[in-house]
Design a protein around this motif. Structure first.
Motif, PDB file in Angstrom:
ATOM      1  N   ALA A   1       0.812  -1.218   0.000  1.00  0.00           N
ATOM      2  CA  ALA A   1       0.000   0.000   0.000  1.00  0.00           C
ATOM      3  C   ALA A   1       0.844   1.266   0.000  1.00  0.00           C
ATOM      4  CB  ALA A   1      -0.941   0.012   1.219  1.00  0.00           C
ATOM      5  N   LEU A   2       2.146   1.126   0.250  1.00  0.00           N
ATOM      6  CA  LEU A   2       3.029   2.292   0.333  1.00  0.00           C
ATOM      7  C   LEU A   2       3.695   2.649  -0.989  1.00  0.00           C
ATOM      8  CD1 LEU A   2       4.837   1.594   3.738  1.00  0.00           C
ATOM      9  CD2 LEU A   2       2.826   3.017   3.329  1.00  0.00           C
ATOM     10  N   THR A   3       3.552   1.782  -1.996  1.00  0.00           N
ATOM     11  CA  THR A   3       4.259   2.015  -3.258  1.00  0.00           C
ATOM     12  C   THR A   3       3.398   1.604  -4.438  1.00  0.00           C
ATOM     13  OG1 THR A   3       6.235   1.407  -4.530  1.00  0.00           O
ATOM     14  CG2 THR A   3       5.320  -0.266  -3.109  1.00  0.00           C
ATOM     15  N   GLU A   4       3.725   2.116  -5.612  1.00  0.00           N
ATOM     16  CA  GLU A   4       3.022   1.705  -6.827  1.00  0.00           C
ATOM     17  C   GLU A   4       3.832   0.692  -7.634  1.00  0.00           C
ATOM     18  OE1 GLU A   4       4.355   5.139 -10.019  1.00  0.00           O
ATOM     19  OE2 GLU A   4       2.473   5.389  -8.946  1.00  0.00           O
ATOM     20  N   SER A   5       4.998   0.322  -7.120  1.00  0.00           N
ATOM     21  CA  SER A   5       5.857  -0.637  -7.810  1.00  0.00           C
ATOM     22  C   SER A   5       5.736  -2.010  -7.156  1.00  0.00           C
ATOM     23  CB  SER A   5       7.316  -0.175  -7.785  1.00  0.00           C
ATOM     24  OG  SER A   5       8.177  -1.205  -8.241  1.00  0.00           O
ATOM     25  N   GLN A   6       5.337  -3.008  -7.930  1.00  0.00           N
ATOM     26  CA  GLN A   6       5.249  -4.361  -7.401  1.00  0.00           C
ATOM     27  C   GLN A   6       6.630  -4.901  -7.032  1.00  0.00           C
ATOM     28  OE1 GLN A   6       2.687  -7.209  -9.413  1.00  0.00           O
ATOM     29  NE2 GLN A   6       1.717  -5.574 -10.580  1.00  0.00           N
ATOM     30  N   ILE A   7       7.649  -4.503  -7.790  1.00  0.00           N
ATOM     31  CA  ILE A   7       9.011  -4.961  -7.506  1.00  0.00           C
ATOM     32  C   ILE A   7       9.477  -4.438  -6.146  1.00  0.00           C
ATOM     33  CG2 ILE A   7      11.403  -4.949  -8.271  1.00  0.00           C
ATOM     34  CD1 ILE A   7       9.519  -6.574 -10.029  1.00  0.00           C
ATOM     35  N   ILE A   8       9.230  -3.144  -5.907  1.00  0.00           N
ATOM     36  CA  ILE A   8       9.622  -2.568  -4.615  1.00  0.00           C
ATOM     37  C   ILE A   8       8.840  -3.229  -3.486  1.00  0.00           C
ATOM     38  CG2 ILE A   8       9.580  -0.465  -3.223  1.00  0.00           C
ATOM     39  CD1 ILE A   8      10.134   1.121  -5.758  1.00  0.00           C
ATOM     40  N   ALA A   9       7.552  -3.479  -3.700  1.00  0.00           N
ATOM     41  CA  ALA A   9       6.730  -4.134  -2.683  1.00  0.00           C
ATOM     42  C   ALA A   9       7.262  -5.531  -2.379  1.00  0.00           C
ATOM     43  CB  ALA A   9       5.276  -4.211  -3.150  1.00  0.00           C
TER      44      ALA A   9
ATOM     45  N   VAL B   1      -3.272  -4.409   9.382  1.00  0.00           N
ATOM     46  CA  VAL B   1      -4.484  -4.128   8.610  1.00  0.00           C
ATOM     47  C   VAL B   1      -4.917  -2.683   8.862  1.00  0.00           C
ATOM     48  CG1 VAL B   1      -6.950  -4.650   8.403  1.00  0.00           C
ATOM     49  CG2 VAL B   1      -5.295  -6.509   8.475  1.00  0.00           C
ATOM     50  N   PHE B   2      -4.852  -2.255  10.120  1.00  0.00           N
ATOM     51  CA  PHE B   2      -5.198  -0.869  10.463  1.00  0.00           C
ATOM     52  C   PHE B   2      -4.247   0.119   9.781  1.00  0.00           C
ATOM     53  CE2 PHE B   2      -4.301   2.788  13.240  1.00  0.00           C
ATOM     54  CZ  PHE B   2      -5.557   3.398  13.249  1.00  0.00           C
ATOM     55  N   LEU B   3      -2.937  -0.180   9.802  1.00  0.00           N
ATOM     56  CA  LEU B   3      -1.969   0.714   9.162  1.00  0.00           C
ATOM     57  C   LEU B   3      -2.183   0.783   7.654  1.00  0.00           C
ATOM     58  CD1 LEU B   3       1.329  -0.187  11.089  1.00  0.00           C
ATOM     59  CD2 LEU B   3      -0.108   1.843  11.361  1.00  0.00           C
ATOM     60  N   THR B   4      -2.596  -0.334   7.054  1.00  0.00           N
ATOM     61  CA  THR B   4      -2.883  -0.329   5.622  1.00  0.00           C
ATOM     62  C   THR B   4      -4.048   0.597   5.317  1.00  0.00           C
ATOM     63  OG1 THR B   4      -2.118  -2.619   5.427  1.00  0.00           O
ATOM     64  CG2 THR B   4      -3.477  -1.761   3.636  1.00  0.00           C
ATOM     65  N   VAL B   5      -5.086   0.521   6.127  1.00  0.00           N
ATOM     66  CA  VAL B   5      -6.250   1.413   5.952  1.00  0.00           C
ATOM     67  C   VAL B   5      -5.817   2.864   6.084  1.00  0.00           C
ATOM     68  CG1 VAL B   5      -8.474   2.113   6.916  1.00  0.00           C
ATOM     69  CG2 VAL B   5      -7.899  -0.322   6.748  1.00  0.00           C
ATOM     70  N   GLN B   6      -4.974   3.150   7.075  1.00  0.00           N
ATOM     71  CA  GLN B   6      -4.531   4.530   7.295  1.00  0.00           C
ATOM     72  C   GLN B   6      -3.649   5.023   6.150  1.00  0.00           C
ATOM     73  OE1 GLN B   6      -5.807   6.418   9.828  1.00  0.00           O
ATOM     74  NE2 GLN B   6      -7.012   4.541  10.039  1.00  0.00           N
ATOM     75  N   ALA B   7      -2.802   4.137   5.616  1.00  0.00           N
ATOM     76  CA  ALA B   7      -1.931   4.532   4.508  1.00  0.00           C
ATOM     77  C   ALA B   7      -2.744   4.894   3.272  1.00  0.00           C
ATOM     78  CB  ALA B   7      -0.963   3.397   4.182  1.00  0.00           C
ATOM     79  N   ILE B   8      -3.809   4.130   3.008  1.00  0.00           N
ATOM     80  CA  ILE B   8      -4.669   4.426   1.859  1.00  0.00           C
ATOM     81  C   ILE B   8      -5.544   5.633   2.147  1.00  0.00           C
ATOM     82  CG2 ILE B   8      -6.455   3.485   0.333  1.00  0.00           C
ATOM     83  CD1 ILE B   8      -5.364   0.707   1.035  1.00  0.00           C
ATOM     84  N   GLN B   9      -6.005   5.741   3.374  1.00  0.00           N
ATOM     85  CA  GLN B   9      -6.832   6.876   3.770  1.00  0.00           C
ATOM     86  C   GLN B   9      -6.068   8.187   3.593  1.00  0.00           C
ATOM     87  OE1 GLN B   9     -10.063   6.327   5.060  1.00  0.00           O
ATOM     88  NE2 GLN B   9     -10.411   8.504   4.896  1.00  0.00           N
ATOM     89  N   LYS B  10      -4.775   8.136   3.879  1.00  0.00           N
ATOM     90  CA  LYS B  10      -3.947   9.342   3.725  1.00  0.00           C
ATOM     91  C   LYS B  10      -3.952   9.827   2.269  1.00  0.00           C
ATOM     92  CE  LYS B  10       0.666  11.131   4.746  1.00  0.00           C
ATOM     93  NZ  LYS B  10       1.043  11.589   3.390  1.00  0.00           N
TER      94      LYS B  10
END
Length: 288
Positions: free
Chosen positions: A150-158, A275-284
């Motif tokens: 959720a922090l990047t748009e690159s699948q390789i970096i993920a 899971v909560f941090l993922t929601v917050q990262a997307i919410q941001k």
């Protein structure tokens, strides 16, 4: 949420990601099963299962890397942000799809102890508990990987970042053994952790006052405690970070047949946190 779950689960098996993960995990575990349980007559399947832990280091990043990074790269994440369901349900739908992929080989593993039982002595309770904890460990790794995706748009970096973190967690006991045990090193470690927390708060909220306040209060409290009672910091890093050796909860079962209930609670807590941090990262991104 159900529609997202079905779409994600279908996408895993329309591509090679899901089948490759399932086949590789079962095949790798099957090799250990044949070597230890069938040929050597070892009665615990949990021992064979421990050999498959290393598969998670590559397999879990493989199934989590595209969860949100692909949406972000293709700009379809805007559809998720404006969907009529809550963002939490979107994240849970994707997460449960990953969990289902991880669950499939674990359901197959439930047959292996019965095969051992048909050949002689078996310890079904220990084996089935180990399979359950093995599955939960995979769920923990999936939650971490989903957050990093959720922090990047690159699948390789993920993929690379998830693999790196899981590798560090896998080697965590060895890393801790190299940490110094003196009080001053414990203080430095605590100050670094406080700085990391303050930086994350700033990154998520863009509130310099709040993050700065956390940093100042945390550093001040840490230094005061060191001045008043420095022995508190002796071996603090090892004791504080020792719980991050997540695989130990599983290996305690395979090696000593000991079930660590607090460790299972830790697994569940980590899943909820990420899971909560993922929601917050997307919410941001929604409000950016």
């Amino acid at each position: 949420m159900l529609a997202i779950y079905k779409r994600e689960l279908k996408s895993y098996f329309q591509s090679m990601t899901g089948p490759v993960f399932v086949a590789f995990l079962i095949g790798f575990t099957g090799i250990y099963f044949m070597a230890y349980n069938m040929m050597s007559g070892y009665p615990y399947f949990s021992y064979s299962l421990s050999g498959a832990l290393i598969v998670f280091l590559v397999g879990v990043p493989l199934i989590t890397m595209r969860s949100f990074s692909e949406e972000r790269k293709n700009k379809t994440d805007q559809l998720l942000l404006t969907a009529p369901v809550s963002l939490g349900k979107v994240v849970l739908g994707k997460y449960f799809a990953m969990v289902t992929v991880i669950a499939i080989p674990n359901l197959v593993f439930c047959v292996f102890p019965l095969i051992i039982k048909s050949q002689g002595t078996a310890y079904l309770t220990v084996d089935y508990i180990s399979i359950t904890v093995f599955f939960l460990l995979g769920c923990v790794y999936a939650a971490i990987g989903m957050f990093l995706s959720a922090l990047t748009e690159s699948q390789i970096i993920a993929f690379i970042s998830t693999f790196g973190i899981l590798l560090v967690l896998y080697l965590w006991d060895g890393i801790l053994s190299m940490l110094p045990s003196s009080a001053i090193s414990g203080l430095v470690g605590v100050l670094i952790l406080i700085t990391i927390v303050a930086f994350y708060v700033w990154h998520m909220t863009d509130n310099l006052v709040l993050s700065g306040g956390i940093e100042i209060v945390g550093v001040t409290a840490g230094v005061v405690i060191y001045i008043v009672k420095s022995e508190v910091y002796e071996n603090l890093l090892t004791n504080l970070l020792g719980r991050l050796a997540l695989a130990n909860v599983f290996t305690d079962i395979t090696s000593n047949s000991i079930v660590d209930v607090t460790g299972i609670a830790l697994y569940l807590s980590i899943i909820v946190v990420f899971v909560f941090l993922t929601v917050q990262a997307i919410q941001k991104r929604r409000w950016s």
